[in-house]
Design a protein around this motif. Structure first.
Motif, short mmCIF file in Angstrom:
data_model
loop_
_atom_site.label_atom_id
_atom_site.label_comp_id
_atom_site.label_asym_id
_atom_site.label_seq_id
_atom_site.Cartn_x
_atom_site.Cartn_y
_atom_site.Cartn_z
N VAL A 1 0.89 -1.16 0.00
CA VAL A 1 0.00 0.00 0.00
C VAL A 1 0.93 1.20 0.00
O VAL A 1 1.74 1.38 0.91
N ILE A 2 0.84 1.99 -1.07
CA ILE A 2 1.82 3.04 -1.33
C ILE A 2 1.13 4.40 -1.38
O ILE A 2 0.12 4.57 -2.07
N LYS A 3 1.72 5.36 -0.66
CA LYS A 3 1.27 6.75 -0.72
C LYS A 3 2.34 7.53 -1.47
O LYS A 3 3.54 7.33 -1.26
N MET A 4 1.88 8.40 -2.36
CA MET A 4 2.79 9.19 -3.18
C MET A 4 2.34 10.65 -3.18
O MET A 4 1.18 10.96 -2.91
N TYR A 5 3.27 11.53 -3.50
CA TYR A 5 2.95 12.95 -3.67
C TYR A 5 3.81 13.46 -4.83
O TYR A 5 5.04 13.34 -4.80
N GLY A 6 3.14 13.96 -5.87
CA GLY A 6 3.89 14.44 -7.02
C GLY A 6 3.01 14.97 -8.13
O GLY A 6 1.81 15.21 -7.94
N ASP A 7 3.60 15.12 -9.31
CA ASP A 7 2.98 15.80 -10.45
C ASP A 7 1.96 14.97 -11.22
O ASP A 7 1.21 15.54 -12.01
N PHE A 8 1.96 13.65 -11.07
CA PHE A 8 1.11 12.80 -11.90
C PHE A 8 0.33 11.82 -11.05
O PHE A 8 0.79 11.40 -9.99
N GLU A 9 -0.83 11.40 -11.55
CA GLU A 9 -1.60 10.35 -10.89
C GLU A 9 -0.82 9.04 -10.97
O GLU A 9 0.00 8.86 -11.87
N PRO A 10 -1.07 8.11 -10.05
CA PRO A 10 -0.21 6.93 -9.94
C PRO A 10 -0.24 5.99 -11.13
O PRO A 10 0.75 5.30 -11.39
N TRP A 11 -1.33 5.93 -11.88
CA TRP A 11 -1.44 4.95 -12.97
C TRP A 11 -0.58 5.27 -14.18
O TRP A 11 -0.46 4.47 -15.09
N TRP A 12 0.07 6.41 -14.19
CA TRP A 12 0.95 6.73 -15.32
C TRP A 12 2.26 5.97 -15.25
O TRP A 12 2.90 5.74 -16.27
N PHE A 13 2.71 5.57 -14.10
CA PHE A 13 3.97 4.83 -13.93
C PHE A 13 5.09 5.43 -14.78
O PHE A 13 5.76 4.73 -15.54
N LEU A 14 5.28 6.73 -14.64
CA LEU A 14 6.35 7.40 -15.38
C LEU A 14 7.70 6.94 -14.87
O LEU A 14 7.84 6.45 -13.74
N GLU A 15 8.71 7.11 -15.69
CA GLU A 15 10.07 6.78 -15.28
C GLU A 15 10.36 7.49 -13.95
O GLU A 15 9.96 8.63 -13.75
N ASN A 16 10.98 6.81 -13.04
CA ASN A 16 11.30 7.32 -11.71
C ASN A 16 10.06 7.59 -10.86
O ASN A 16 10.10 8.41 -9.95
N TRP A 17 8.96 6.90 -11.14
CA TRP A 17 7.73 7.11 -10.38
C TRP A 17 7.93 6.83 -8.89
O TRP A 17 7.29 7.44 -8.05
N LYS A 18 8.85 5.94 -8.58
CA LYS A 18 9.09 5.60 -7.17
C LYS A 18 9.69 6.77 -6.39
O LYS A 18 9.62 6.79 -5.16
N ASP A 19 10.24 7.75 -7.08
CA ASP A 19 10.78 8.93 -6.40
C ASP A 19 9.70 9.72 -5.67
O ASP A 19 10.00 10.48 -4.75
N ASP A 20 8.43 9.56 -6.09
CA ASP A 20 7.32 10.29 -5.47
C ASP A 20 6.72 9.56 -4.26
O ASP A 20 5.80 10.06 -3.62
N ILE A 21 7.24 8.39 -3.93
CA ILE A 21 6.71 7.62 -2.79
C ILE A 21 7.06 8.32 -1.48
O ILE A 21 8.22 8.69 -1.26
N VAL A 22 6.05 8.49 -0.65
CA VAL A 22 6.26 9.08 0.68
C VAL A 22 6.06 8.04 1.79
O VAL A 22 6.52 8.25 2.91
N ALA A 23 5.38 6.92 1.49
CA ALA A 23 5.19 5.86 2.48
C ALA A 23 4.84 4.56 1.78
O ALA A 23 4.12 4.56 0.77
N SER B 1 -1.44 10.55 -3.94
CA SER B 1 -1.90 9.32 -4.56
C SER B 1 -1.79 8.14 -3.60
O SER B 1 -0.95 8.12 -2.70
N LEU B 2 -2.64 7.17 -3.84
CA LEU B 2 -2.68 5.95 -3.05
C LEU B 2 -2.87 4.79 -4.03
O LEU B 2 -3.69 4.88 -4.93
N MET B 3 -2.09 3.74 -3.82
CA MET B 3 -2.29 2.56 -4.65
C MET B 3 -1.92 1.30 -3.89
O MET B 3 -1.14 1.34 -2.95
N MET B 4 -2.55 0.23 -4.32
CA MET B 4 -2.22 -1.07 -3.76
C MET B 4 -1.68 -1.91 -4.90
O MET B 4 -2.29 -2.00 -5.97
N LEU B 5 -0.52 -2.49 -4.69
CA LEU B 5 0.14 -3.32 -5.68
C LEU B 5 0.37 -4.72 -5.12
O LEU B 5 0.34 -4.92 -3.90
N SER B 6 0.63 -5.65 -6.01
CA SER B 6 1.01 -7.00 -5.61
C SER B 6 2.39 -7.27 -6.21
O SER B 6 2.55 -7.24 -7.44
#
Length: 126
Positions: free
Chosen positions: A5-27, A86-91
């Motif tokens: 369960v991932i919380k993010m803060y940044g310029d794009f919604e989580p489903w874009w999975f842009l390069e370096n998307w993990k840089d926006d992870i806050v928790a 943003s909030l997302m749940m991944l497996s």
């Protein structure tokens, strides 16, 4: 199988999975059990829903929340960029299937602003 369960803060919604998307992870919270991860997602989702007026959620447990006045100036783009909580749940760090749409987290009351950032717009991984 592990769930995140991932919380993010940044310029794009989580489903874009842009390069370096993990840089926006806050928790990140890790779970071995789907039900425990889902309970965490539900609690975080409700908390964010109460804090932010705008929401765009997908059936595969990815959501973006924002206020229209939360912007960041991008020197490269010469433009204000909307900031998303943003909030997302991944497996195993992969998207969950959209068949989860029986859950009541596929809600939208606004569409995010998709800036024309020349640096990021062509770096999508999906």
């Amino acid at each position: 199988m592990a769930y995140q369960v991932i919380k993010m803060y940044g310029d794009f919604e989580p489903w874009w999975f842009l390069e370096n998307w993990k840089d926006d992870i806050v928790a990140v919270r890790e779970f071995q059990n789907y039900d425990d991860a889902l309970l965490c997602y539900q609690e975080e989702w409700q908390d964010l829903r109460e804090q932010f007026p705008k929401i765009n959620s997908k059936p595969n447990l990815m959501s973006a929340f924002w206020r229209t006045d939360d912007m960041r100036w991008c020197e490269e783009c010469d433009e204000d960029l909307q900031q998303y909580h943003s909030l997302m749940m991944l497996s195993n760090w992969q998207e969950l299937p959209e068949t989860l749409n029986s859950l009541d987290y596929n809600q939208t009351n606004a569409q995010g602003i998709h800036p024309a950032c020349s640096i990021n717009k062509h770096n999508s991984l999906s």
